[in-house]
Scaffold this active site. Structure first.
Site, short mmCIF file in Angstrom:
data_model
loop_
_atom_site.label_atom_id
_atom_site.label_comp_id
_atom_site.label_asym_id
_atom_site.label_seq_id
_atom_site.Cartn_x
_atom_site.Cartn_y
_atom_site.Cartn_z
N ASP A 107 -38.42 -51.34 40.48
CA ASP A 107 -39.63 -50.53 40.65
C ASP A 107 -40.84 -51.46 40.53
OD1 ASP A 107 -41.03 -48.15 41.01
OD2 ASP A 107 -39.87 -47.09 39.50
N HIS B 139 -47.64 -52.35 46.37
CA HIS B 139 -47.25 -51.42 45.29
C HIS B 139 -45.78 -51.51 44.92
CE1 HIS B 139 -51.01 -49.03 44.92
NE2 HIS B 139 -51.22 -49.55 46.12
C1 GDG Z 1 -45.01 -46.55 44.11
C2 GDG Z 1 -44.12 -47.65 43.52
C3 GDG Z 1 -45.71 -47.86 41.59
C4 GDG Z 1 -43.08 -37.25 40.53
N1 GDG Z 1 -42.55 -36.01 40.57
C5 GDG Z 1 -43.56 -35.15 40.53
C6 GDG Z 1 -44.75 -35.89 40.47
N2 GDG Z 1 -44.42 -37.17 40.47
C7 GDG Z 1 -45.40 -38.24 40.34
C8 GDG Z 1 -45.29 -38.91 39.00
C9 GDG Z 1 -45.99 -40.24 39.27
C10 GDG Z 1 -45.68 -40.47 40.74
O1 GDG Z 1 -45.22 -39.24 41.30
C11 GDG Z 1 -44.59 -41.47 40.95
O2 GDG Z 1 -45.09 -42.73 40.70
P1 GDG Z 1 -44.13 -43.95 40.39
O3 GDG Z 1 -44.99 -45.10 39.99
O4 GDG Z 1 -43.18 -43.58 39.32
O5 GDG Z 1 -43.28 -44.23 41.71
P2 GDG Z 1 -43.50 -44.27 43.36
O6 GDG Z 1 -43.78 -42.96 43.91
O7 GDG Z 1 -42.27 -44.92 43.87
O8 GDG Z 1 -44.78 -45.23 43.57
C12 GDG Z 1 -44.24 -47.68 42.00
C13 GDG Z 1 -46.60 -46.85 42.32
O9 GDG Z 1 -46.37 -46.88 43.73
C14 GDG Z 1 -48.08 -47.14 42.06
O10 GDG Z 1 -48.42 -48.44 42.44
O11 GDG Z 1 -45.82 -47.65 40.19
O12 GDG Z 1 -43.48 -48.75 41.46
O13 GDG Z 1 -42.76 -47.48 43.91
O14 GDG Z 1 -47.35 -40.13 39.11
O15 GDG Z 1 -45.88 -38.13 38.03
N3 GDG Z 1 -45.98 -35.33 40.42
C15 GDG Z 1 -46.04 -33.99 40.43
N4 GDG Z 1 -44.92 -33.21 40.50
C16 GDG Z 1 -43.67 -33.75 40.56
O16 GDG Z 1 -42.67 -33.03 40.61
N5 GDG Z 1 -47.23 -33.40 40.39
#
Ligand code: GDG
Length: 457
Positions: A365, A158
């Site tokens: 990312d 990921h």
């Molecule tokens: C890893 C990889 C890859 C954030 N704040 C809140 C909240 N979030 C949710 C977002 C989003 C998720 O968390 C974050 O996903 P990301 O993809 O941006 O980043 P990582 O957590 O680092 O995830 C990344 C992912 O895995 C999937 O393969 O895209 O590159 O690093 O969904 O909305 N959700 C809620 N409240 C918050 O305050 N409910």
């Protein structure tokens, strides 16, 4: 009957409240439901001091079984906080300066992978297909195979796979490379990650690559990019949920016609939040018409609090936020709102909708799902503008966003100014293009194409 799917990941997501937990949990639960499945991993609990970690706890819900293990405090320290989050996470995000090379961490990492494999093995059926997730569990398949498992096993990373010179900084890189080869399918987010992985394996370790399959260490694995998506339609519907509406109304009322820029991230040094604050400050400094007319909302729930770098970035951001507000704020205008709280996914959708600009500036990312969620939550008739880092995996798909270099605060400030004044026609065209791709390549498409490739691998 289709083979049973066994998902293995560091944390086992909530099966009962998957919709609330979001994208990946929903996707995996759907996949597990299709053929009745098993989800195996850490329970999220740390066993009491002096007690062993105990055995597997099983739970059944609508055709899905979860099997979880607790970690001891030492395992949590060496495996999770240690090798996974202080070594592989920073290194794979190009932060060699933050990478800890402690041998004990590596040993703890291997030990937990062995313990996990030993715990799963008796639960496996002969024709099970296994899908292992992420950097915590790279040695998992190799360990299982050493115990005699002959199953089809796939892996999905990921986070980014970095360039060869960066991988070489890891003392155990060749051992890890060998572990990768115990899988039948290796999935990455982007073609870039695939190229970097293949470059490392071929040019450093003498592997052979025929365009689809890699041969090394006496084994053969298929290597491919599977860019993860979101359930764009479901996320768009969240805007009209009770929570979504409430947040949208509340934010719009508080804004009184001002433009809101939104950032949403787990508080993590890879997400470029200090650079984002600096770019917002640059906007206020260089474009006086933004003062009093623009607000920046950063939602950043705390994560990995046991790791020192995470407390450091937290204090750094608190300092920056109060400095910017101190310098530019007025009695009736607070430029920057900074929340270290988790808001519900539905509320988040409402906040995205209330924001005319989505600002996503990771320094590295794997994909970045926030960029996709921001677009999905917009009103197609009057959409906001996405400003997106070129270093996010999603930038390879989301070409209709304003693509920026997050280190260049002047360029980001310019992009924010462009976004503020972008004509409606252009906003609609860009949004339509982004949305079309989000729908065509959603999270269902992601897991189906992965599992199909695994079946064929
Ligand atoms: C890893 C990889 C890859 C954030 N704040 C809140 C909240 N979030 C949710 C977002 C989003 C998720 O968390 C974050 O996903 P990301 O993809 O941006 O980043 P990582 O957590 O680092 O995830 C990344 C992912 O895995 C999937 O393969 O895209 O590159 O690093 O969904 O909305 N959700 C809620 N409240 C918050 O305050 N409910």
């Amino acid at each position: 009957m289709a083979a049973r799917l066994v998902v293995v990941s560091n944390r086992v997501g909530p099966v009962r409240g998957a919709a609330r937990a979001g994208g990946l949990a929903v996707a995996l639960v759907d996949a597990l439901r299709e053929a009745g499945g098993l989800w195996f991993g850490w329970s999220g609990r740390i066993a009491e001091q002096g007690q062993g970690a105990g055995g597997v706890q099983q739970d059944h819900f609508r055709g899905i079984t979860t099997a979880t293990l607790d970690l001891t405090a030492a395992e949590h320290h060496d495996y999770y906080n240690g090798f996974a989050n202080q070594c592989l996470w920073p290194l794979f995000h190009y932060r060699i300066d933050l990478t800890a090379y402690d041998r004990r961490f590596y040993e703890g990492y291997q030990r937990v992978n062995v313990r996990f494999a030993q715990a799963l093995q008796p639960l496996l059926r002969d024709d099970d297909v296994l899908w292992v997730h992420d950097y915590h569990l790279i040695p998992f398949a190799e360990t299982l195979r050493e115990m005699g498992a002959h199953h089809k096993i796939g892996f999905f990373l990921h986070i980014p796979f970095p360039s060869r010179e960066v991988v070489l900084a890891l003392p155990h890189h060749a051992r890890l490379a060998q572990s990768f080869m115990a899988y039948d399918l290796l999935g990455f987010h982007t073609q870039r990650d695939v190229e970097r992985f293949v470059d490392y394996m071929v040019n450093e370790l003498g592997a052979e690559f025929d365009g689809t399959h890699l041969r090394a260490f006496g084994r053969k694995a298929m290597v491919r990019a599977f860019p993860i998506g979101i359930d764009a339609k479901a996320f768009a519907d969240f805007v009209y949920s009770e929570d979504g509406q409430r947040q949208w109304q509340r934010a719009s009322t508080a804004l009184r016609g001002r433009t809101q820029i939104i950032g949403v991230d787990r508080l993590d040094y890879t997400k470029g939040i200090p650079e984002r604050f600096a770019a917002f400050e640059r906007l206020l400094a260089d474009y006086p018409d933004a003062r009093g007319r623009v607000e920046f909302l950063q939602v950043a729930p705390l994560s990995r609090e046991g790791v020192a770098e995470y407390s450091e970035i937290r204090s750094r951001l608190e300092g920056a936020a109060s400095r910017i507000n101190g310098q530019y704020g007025e009695v009736d205008w607070t430029p920057l709102h900074y929340l270290n709280r988790t808001v519900s996914r539905r509320a988040l959708a409402g906040l995205y909708r209330a924001s005319k600009i989505g600002l996503v500036t990771p320094l590295r990312d794997g994909m970045n799902l926030v960029a996709k969620e921001y677009v999905a939550a917009q009103d197609p008739a009057d959409p906001g503008v996405l400003v997106l880092s070129r270093f996010a995996g999603s930038a390879w798909q989301m070409k209709a966003a304003l693509i920026i270099n997050p280190y260049d605060t002047v360029e980001v400030a310019e992009a924010l100014q462009t976004a503020r004044y972008m004509p409606l026609d252009e906003r609609r065209n860009r949004h339509a293009e982004l949305m079309q791709d989000l729908i065509a390549h959603d999270v269902t498409d992601w897991r189906r194409s992965y599992l199909q490739a695994l079946a064929e691998a």
